[in-house]
Write a protein that holds these residues in place. Structure first.
Motif, PDB file in Angstrom:
ATOM      1  N   TYR A 243      -0.264  -5.992  -0.574  1.00 19.37           N
ATOM      2  CA  TYR A 243      -0.898  -7.282  -0.732  1.00 19.37           C
ATOM      3  C   TYR A 243      -1.000  -7.583  -2.217  1.00 19.37           C
ATOM      4  N   LYS A 244      -0.955  -8.869  -2.526  1.00 23.08           N
ATOM      5  CA  LYS A 244      -1.119  -9.336  -3.903  1.00 23.08           C
ATOM      6  C   LYS A 244      -2.397 -10.166  -3.969  1.00 23.08           C
ATOM      7  N   LYS A 245      -3.136  -9.995  -5.045  1.00 23.38           N
ATOM      8  CA  LYS A 245      -4.387 -10.740  -5.168  1.00 23.38           C
ATOM      9  C   LYS A 245      -4.521 -11.339  -6.556  1.00 23.38           C
ATOM     10  N   TYR A 246      -4.695 -12.670  -6.570  1.00 23.02           N
ATOM     11  CA  TYR A 246      -5.017 -13.369  -7.813  1.00 23.02           C
ATOM     12  C   TYR A 246      -6.529 -13.465  -7.929  1.00 23.02           C
ATOM     13  N   PRO A 247      -7.053 -13.599  -9.146  1.00 21.62           N
ATOM     14  CA  PRO A 247      -8.496 -13.759  -9.315  1.00 21.62           C
ATOM     15  C   PRO A 247      -9.019 -14.940  -8.508  1.00 21.62           C
ATOM     16  N   ALA A 248     -10.169 -14.798  -7.933  1.00 23.35           N
ATOM     17  CA  ALA A 248     -10.854 -15.845  -7.178  1.00 23.35           C
ATOM     18  C   ALA A 248     -10.106 -16.261  -5.904  1.00 23.35           C
ATOM     19  N   GLU A 249      -9.148 -15.453  -5.493  1.00 23.45           N
ATOM     20  CA  GLU A 249      -8.466 -15.730  -4.226  1.00 23.45           C
ATOM     21  C   GLU A 249      -8.476 -14.472  -3.369  1.00 23.45           C
ATOM     22  N   GLY A 250      -8.283 -14.656  -2.063  1.00 24.53           N
ATOM     23  CA  GLY A 250      -8.156 -13.489  -1.204  1.00 24.53           C
ATOM     24  C   GLY A 250      -6.773 -12.878  -1.331  1.00 24.53           C
ATOM     25  N   PRO A 251      -6.609 -11.624  -0.935  1.00 25.36           N
ATOM     26  CA  PRO A 251      -5.284 -10.993  -0.963  1.00 25.36           C
ATOM     27  C   PRO A 251      -4.304 -11.723  -0.045  1.00 25.36           C
ATOM     28  N   THR A 252      -3.060 -11.760  -0.451  1.00 23.86           N
ATOM     29  CA  THR A 252      -2.009 -12.333   0.392  1.00 23.86           C
ATOM     30  C   THR A 252      -0.959 -11.272   0.685  1.00 23.86           C
ATOM     31  N   PHE A 253      -0.504 -11.289   1.902  1.00 23.24           N
ATOM     32  CA  PHE A 253       0.488 -10.313   2.337  1.00 23.24           C
ATOM     33  C   PHE A 253       1.805 -10.498   1.595  1.00 23.24           C
ATOM     34  N   LEU A 254       2.382  -9.377   1.171  1.00 20.80           N
ATOM     35  CA  LEU A 254       3.663  -9.420   0.468  1.00 20.80           C
ATOM     36  C   LEU A 254       4.800  -8.886   1.323  1.00 20.80           C
ATOM     37  N   ILE A 255       4.673  -7.628   1.703  1.00 23.84           N
ATOM     38  CA  ILE A 255       5.764  -6.958   2.389  1.00 23.84           C
ATOM     39  C   ILE A 255       5.208  -5.726   3.098  1.00 23.84           C
ATOM     40  N   SER A 256       5.866  -5.329   4.168  1.00 17.55           N
ATOM     41  CA  SER A 256       5.402  -4.166   4.912  1.00 17.55           C
ATOM     42  C   SER A 256       6.582  -3.255   5.260  1.00 17.55           C
ATOM     43  N   ILE A 257       6.262  -2.059   5.701  1.00 16.09           N
ATOM     44  CA  ILE A 257       7.299  -1.132   6.139  1.00 16.09           C
ATOM     45  C   ILE A 257       6.728  -0.210   7.195  1.00 16.09           C
ATOM     46  N   SER A 258       7.522   0.017   8.218  1.00  7.58           N
ATOM     47  CA  SER A 258       7.150   0.949   9.261  1.00  7.58           C
ATOM     48  C   SER A 258       7.665   2.332   8.890  1.00  7.58           C
ATOM     49  N   SER A 259       7.031   3.354   9.426  1.00  7.39           N
ATOM     50  CA  SER A 259       7.424   4.718   9.070  1.00  7.39           C
ATOM     51  C   SER A 259       8.805   5.115   9.604  1.00  7.39           C
ATOM     52  N   ILE A 260       9.366   4.283  10.468  1.00  7.45           N
ATOM     53  CA  ILE A 260      10.704   4.617  10.955  1.00  7.45           C
ATOM     54  C   ILE A 260      11.778   4.179   9.961  1.00  7.45           C
ATOM     55  N   LYS A 261      11.346   3.459   8.923  1.00  9.17           N
ATOM     56  CA  LYS A 261      12.291   3.015   7.898  1.00  9.17           C
ATOM     57  C   LYS A 261      11.978   3.689   6.580  1.00  9.17           C
ATOM     58  N   ASP A 262      12.931   3.656   5.659  1.00 11.41           N
ATOM     59  CA  ASP A 262      12.627   4.156   4.321  1.00 11.41           C
ATOM     60  C   ASP A 262      12.761   3.062   3.258  1.00 11.41           C
ATOM     61  N   LYS A 263      13.152   1.881   3.698  1.00 10.04           N
ATOM     62  CA  LYS A 263      13.295   0.779   2.749  1.00 10.04           C
ATOM     63  C   LYS A 263      13.174  -0.543   3.472  1.00 10.04           C
ATOM     64  N   ASN A 264      12.512  -1.483   2.823  1.00 12.02           N
ATOM     65  CA  ASN A 264      12.465  -2.848   3.346  1.00 12.02           C
ATOM     66  C   ASN A 264      12.514  -3.799   2.162  1.00 12.02           C
ATOM     67  N   GLU A 265      13.347  -4.801   2.303  1.00 16.06           N
ATOM     68  CA  GLU A 265      13.604  -5.700   1.181  1.00 16.06           C
ATOM     69  C   GLU A 265      13.297  -7.133   1.566  1.00 16.06           C
ATOM     70  N   ASP A 266      12.702  -7.874   0.639  1.00 14.04           N
ATOM     71  CA  ASP A 266      12.421  -9.286   0.871  1.00 14.04           C
ATOM     72  C   ASP A 266      12.516  -9.995  -0.472  1.00 14.04           C
ATOM     73  N   GLY A 267      13.688 -10.565  -0.718  1.00 13.90           N
ATOM     74  CA  GLY A 267      13.881 -11.261  -1.993  1.00 13.90           C
ATOM     75  C   GLY A 267      13.785 -10.306  -3.171  1.00 13.90           C
ATOM     76  N   ARG A 268      12.873 -10.625  -4.082  1.00 13.34           N
ATOM     77  CA  ARG A 268      12.729  -9.777  -5.275  1.00 13.34           C
ATOM     78  C   ARG A 268      11.901  -8.517  -5.009  1.00 13.34           C
ATOM     79  N   PHE A 269      11.339  -8.426  -3.828  1.00 11.24           N
ATOM     80  CA  PHE A 269      10.428  -7.324  -3.508  1.00 11.24           C
ATOM     81  C   PHE A 269      11.083  -6.320  -2.558  1.00 11.24           C
ATOM     82  N   THR A 270      10.997  -5.045  -2.938  1.00 11.28           N
ATOM     83  CA  THR A 270      11.514  -3.972  -2.098  1.00 11.28           C
ATOM     84  C   THR A 270      10.456  -2.875  -2.010  1.00 11.28           C
ATOM     85  N   VAL A 271      10.194  -2.420  -0.814  1.00 12.61           N
ATOM     86  CA  VAL A 271       9.273  -1.299  -0.644  1.00 12.61           C
ATOM     87  C   VAL A 271      10.081  -0.094  -0.174  1.00 12.61           C
ATOM     88  N   PHE A 272       9.813   1.038  -0.811  1.00 12.96           N
ATOM     89  CA  PHE A 272      10.452   2.300  -0.460  1.00 12.96           C
ATOM     90  C   PHE A 272       9.394   3.249   0.090  1.00 12.96           C
TER      91      PHE A 272
END
Lengths: 115, 111
Positions: free
Chosen positions: B36-65
């Protein structure tokens, strides 16, 4: 579609008082979770309500309580406020509380200051 | 007992470069991870997720390993932009249990 609405946005209370915070989830969402955010502690889970029932609870004292109404709106109550309760309280709503089906959407939070 | 750890409270990178945010977890029952990403004075916003059955997930400029054996995940932002400056929270969940968040890493992207 309206987002998650938390009221009030800011609150100042005195030690020993009690406070009630409100959260209106996104229409159709049945799960509401509450978090406390303090500097250096991240988001700490308070509790989750689903269909008017508390489904999960974090490690907070009994002074922290909540409830959920039939329209999924939720309230959080803190009694006998302490200085350490000063924090940003965040509410998150999701369809069914399972992140893998849909992510949780957060409100802007209520900034509580206890003096 | 902190089950989700973000050991770097802050990170500063130059615009256009890669930002790498790290997260470690201790609970082997966790099988779903989110950022999640959070700016000051705002609530967190979802960015990207990954399940344990994967080792990588990509969404535009964002990749989670995800490295399950090391109980480690990382978020890569390429290229970093000044608008990415925010606090990033790593979160994990196991089964139908609650989301557990890390303490966050404040990312500053310098123009």
């Amino acid at each position: 579609k309206a987002g998650v609405t938390q009221t009030p946005r800011y609150l100042i209370k005195t030690r020993g008082q009690q406070v009630t915070l409100s959260c209106s989830p996104i229409s159709g969402h049945r799960s509401v979770s509450w978090y406390q955010q303090t500097p250096g502690q991240g988001l700490q889970f308070l509790f989750e309500y689903f269909s008017e029932t508390q489904r999960n609870k974090g490690n907070f004292p009994g002074r922290f309580s909540g409830r959920q109404f039939s329209n999924s709106r939720s309230e959080m109550n803190v009694s006998t406020l302490e200085l350490g309760d000063s924090a940003l309280y965040l509410c998150a709503s999701s369809l069914d509380g399972t992140p893998r089906s849909t992510e949780a959407f957060f409100g802007q939070g209520t900034r509580l200051t206890v003096v | 007992d902190q089950q989700v750890k973000q050991n770097s409270p802050s990170l500063s990178v130059q615009e256009g470069r890669i930002s790498i945010l790290n997260c470690d977890y201790t609970n082997s029952m966790f099988d779903y991870f989110l950022w999640y990403k959070k700016y000051p004075a705002e609530g967190p916003t979802f960015l990207i997720s990954i399940s344990s059955i994967k080792d990588k997930n990509e969404d535009g400029r964002f990749t989670v390993f995800l490295n399950k054996s090391a109980k480690h995940l990382s978020l890569h932002i390429v290229p970093s932009q000044p608008g990415d400056s925010a606090v990033y929270f790593c979160a994990a969940q196991g089964g139908s249990e609650k989301l557990v968040f890390g303490k966050g890493t404040k990312l500053t992207v310098n123009p």
